[in-house]
Design an enzyme around this catalytic site. Structure first.
Site, PDB file in Angstrom:
ATOM      1  N   ARG A   1    -102.472 -28.341  -1.927  1.00  0.00           N
ATOM      2  CA  ARG A   1    -102.278 -29.481  -1.027  1.00  0.00           C
ATOM      3  C   ARG A   1    -101.225 -29.157   0.030  1.00  0.00           C
ATOM      4  O   ARG A   1    -100.192 -28.546  -0.276  1.00  0.00           O
ATOM      5  CB  ARG A   1    -101.860 -30.726  -1.826  1.00  0.00           C
ATOM      6  N   ASP A   2    -101.538 -29.578   1.268  1.00  0.00           N
ATOM      7  CA  ASP A   2    -100.603 -29.363   2.376  1.00  0.00           C
ATOM      8  C   ASP A   2     -99.327 -30.170   2.130  1.00  0.00           C
ATOM      9  O   ASP A   2     -99.374 -31.326   1.704  1.00  0.00           O
ATOM     10  CB  ASP A   2    -101.261 -29.795   3.694  1.00  0.00           C
ATOM     11  N   ILE A   3     -98.184 -29.553   2.427  1.00  0.00           N
ATOM     12  CA  ILE A   3     -96.889 -30.189   2.181  1.00  0.00           C
ATOM     13  C   ILE A   3     -96.639 -31.354   3.149  1.00  0.00           C
ATOM     14  O   ILE A   3     -95.834 -32.242   2.867  1.00  0.00           O
ATOM     15  CB  ILE A   3     -95.765 -29.119   2.287  1.00  0.00           C
TER      16      ILE A   3
ATOM     17  N   ASN B   1    -106.917 -22.916  12.575  1.00  0.00           N
ATOM     18  CA  ASN B   1    -106.215 -22.808  13.848  1.00  0.00           C
ATOM     19  C   ASN B   1    -105.838 -21.360  14.136  1.00  0.00           C
ATOM     20  O   ASN B   1    -105.502 -20.612  13.218  1.00  0.00           O
ATOM     21  CB  ASN B   1    -104.951 -23.674  13.815  1.00  0.00           C
TER      22      ASN B   1
ATOM     23  N   VAL C   1     -98.526 -20.878  10.518  1.00  0.00           N
ATOM     24  CA  VAL C   1     -98.357 -19.900   9.438  1.00  0.00           C
ATOM     25  C   VAL C   1     -99.374 -18.790   9.670  1.00  0.00           C
ATOM     26  O   VAL C   1    -100.586 -19.055   9.749  1.00  0.00           O
ATOM     27  CB  VAL C   1     -98.559 -20.543   8.048  1.00  0.00           C
TER      28      VAL C   1
ATOM     29  N   HIS D   1    -105.898 -19.735   7.076  1.00  0.00           N
ATOM     30  CA  HIS D   1    -106.080 -20.819   6.112  1.00  0.00           C
ATOM     31  C   HIS D   1    -107.066 -21.813   6.683  1.00  0.00           C
ATOM     32  O   HIS D   1    -107.046 -22.122   7.874  1.00  0.00           O
ATOM     33  CB  HIS D   1    -104.749 -21.505   5.790  1.00  0.00           C
TER      34      HIS D   1
ATOM     35  N   HIS E   1    -108.112 -25.549   6.796  1.00  0.00           N
ATOM     36  CA  HIS E   1    -107.687 -26.917   6.500  1.00  0.00           C
ATOM     37  C   HIS E   1    -108.913 -27.713   6.063  1.00  0.00           C
ATOM     38  O   HIS E   1    -109.955 -27.674   6.733  1.00  0.00           O
ATOM     39  CB  HIS E   1    -107.139 -27.604   7.755  1.00  0.00           C
TER      40      HIS E   1
HETATM   41  P1  5GP Z   1    -101.248 -24.322  10.788  1.00  0.00           P
HETATM   42  O1  5GP Z   1    -100.355 -25.134  11.683  1.00  0.00           O
HETATM   43  O2  5GP Z   1    -100.780 -22.885  10.739  1.00  0.00           O
HETATM   44  O3  5GP Z   1    -102.706 -24.442  11.107  1.00  0.00           O
HETATM   45  O4  5GP Z   1    -101.105 -24.958   9.349  1.00  0.00           O
HETATM   46  C1  5GP Z   1    -100.070 -24.615   8.486  1.00  0.00           C
HETATM   47  C2  5GP Z   1     -99.986 -25.725   7.468  1.00  0.00           C
HETATM   48  O5  5GP Z   1     -99.223 -25.274   6.393  1.00  0.00           O
HETATM   49  C3  5GP Z   1     -99.337 -26.995   8.003  1.00  0.00           C
HETATM   50  O6  5GP Z   1    -100.255 -28.082   7.889  1.00  0.00           O
HETATM   51  C4  5GP Z   1     -98.111 -27.161   7.112  1.00  0.00           C
HETATM   52  O7  5GP Z   1     -97.832 -28.503   6.788  1.00  0.00           O
HETATM   53  C5  5GP Z   1     -98.475 -26.334   5.888  1.00  0.00           C
HETATM   54  N1  5GP Z   1     -97.348 -25.747   5.206  1.00  0.00           N
HETATM   55  C6  5GP Z   1     -96.319 -25.059   5.757  1.00  0.00           C
HETATM   56  N2  5GP Z   1     -95.459 -24.637   4.815  1.00  0.00           N
HETATM   57  C7  5GP Z   1     -95.959 -25.070   3.628  1.00  0.00           C
HETATM   58  C8  5GP Z   1     -95.506 -24.943   2.275  1.00  0.00           C
HETATM   59  O8  5GP Z   1     -94.482 -24.346   1.966  1.00  0.00           O
HETATM   60  N3  5GP Z   1     -96.259 -25.528   1.319  1.00  0.00           N
HETATM   61  C9  5GP Z   1     -97.435 -26.191   1.612  1.00  0.00           C
HETATM   62  N4  5GP Z   1     -98.103 -26.717   0.600  1.00  0.00           N
HETATM   63  N5  5GP Z   1     -97.879 -26.328   2.879  1.00  0.00           N
HETATM   64  C10 5GP Z   1     -97.155 -25.778   3.867  1.00  0.00           C
END
Ligand code: 5GP
Length: 117
Positions: free
Chosen positions: A29-31, A87, A96, A100, A102
């Site tokens: 799950r996303d944080i 993304n 990140v 990944h 979503h």
């Molecule tokens: P991006 O912006 O790269 O497409 O998505 C990265 C996602 O990773 C974001 O939605 C962010 O909330 C999530 N995220 C970042 N750090 C962590 C973490 O330490 N744990 C979890 N579960 N999600 C994270």
């Protein structure tokens, strides 16, 4: 490629709410959830961005979608529908640098994503 927070989650160096794991991927799950259901499905292989994918990764990336479909059913969002997104880089909103998928659901989402430009 430098290590990201997601490698550390795979290696259990930091905690996450894991909903699925197999040889190829991990889902948690996303944080900072952007919908009632917001799960990230990541390959165990560290690939920085969609730009870095090669034909060798076709099976891995396809697997992320198969797992997304399975989790959507488990979470009860398959019938109403959901959004999947990967993304890429700054304009894509990537933060990140470990690819990944979503999986977002549990509410109706707008399209296009930026109707006012
Ligand atoms: P991006 O912006 O790269 O497409 O998505 C990265 C996602 O990773 C974001 O939605 C962010 O909330 C999530 N995220 C970042 N750090 C962590 C973490 O330490 N744990 C979890 N579960 N999600 C994270």
């Amino acid at each position: 490629m430098s290590e990201t927070i997601f490698s550390r989650i795979i290696n259990r160096e930091i905690p996450a709410d894991i909903v699925h794991e197999d040889e190829q991927c991990l889902a948690f799950r996303d944080i900072n959830p952007q919908a009632p259901v917001h799960i990230l499905i990541i390959p165990k292989k560290a690939i920085a961005t969609v730009n870095d994918l090669t034909e060798d990764d076709e099976k891995t990336v396809g697997h992320l979608y198969v797992v997304a479909a399975r989790i959507a059913k488990q979470e009860g969002i398959a019938e109403d529908g959901f959004r999947t997104a990967m993304n890429c880089n700054e304009h894509g909103g990537q933060s990140v640098y470990h690819i990944h998928l979503h999986l977002l659901g549990g509410k109706a989402m707008g399209w296009p994503p930026f109707p006012n430009g």
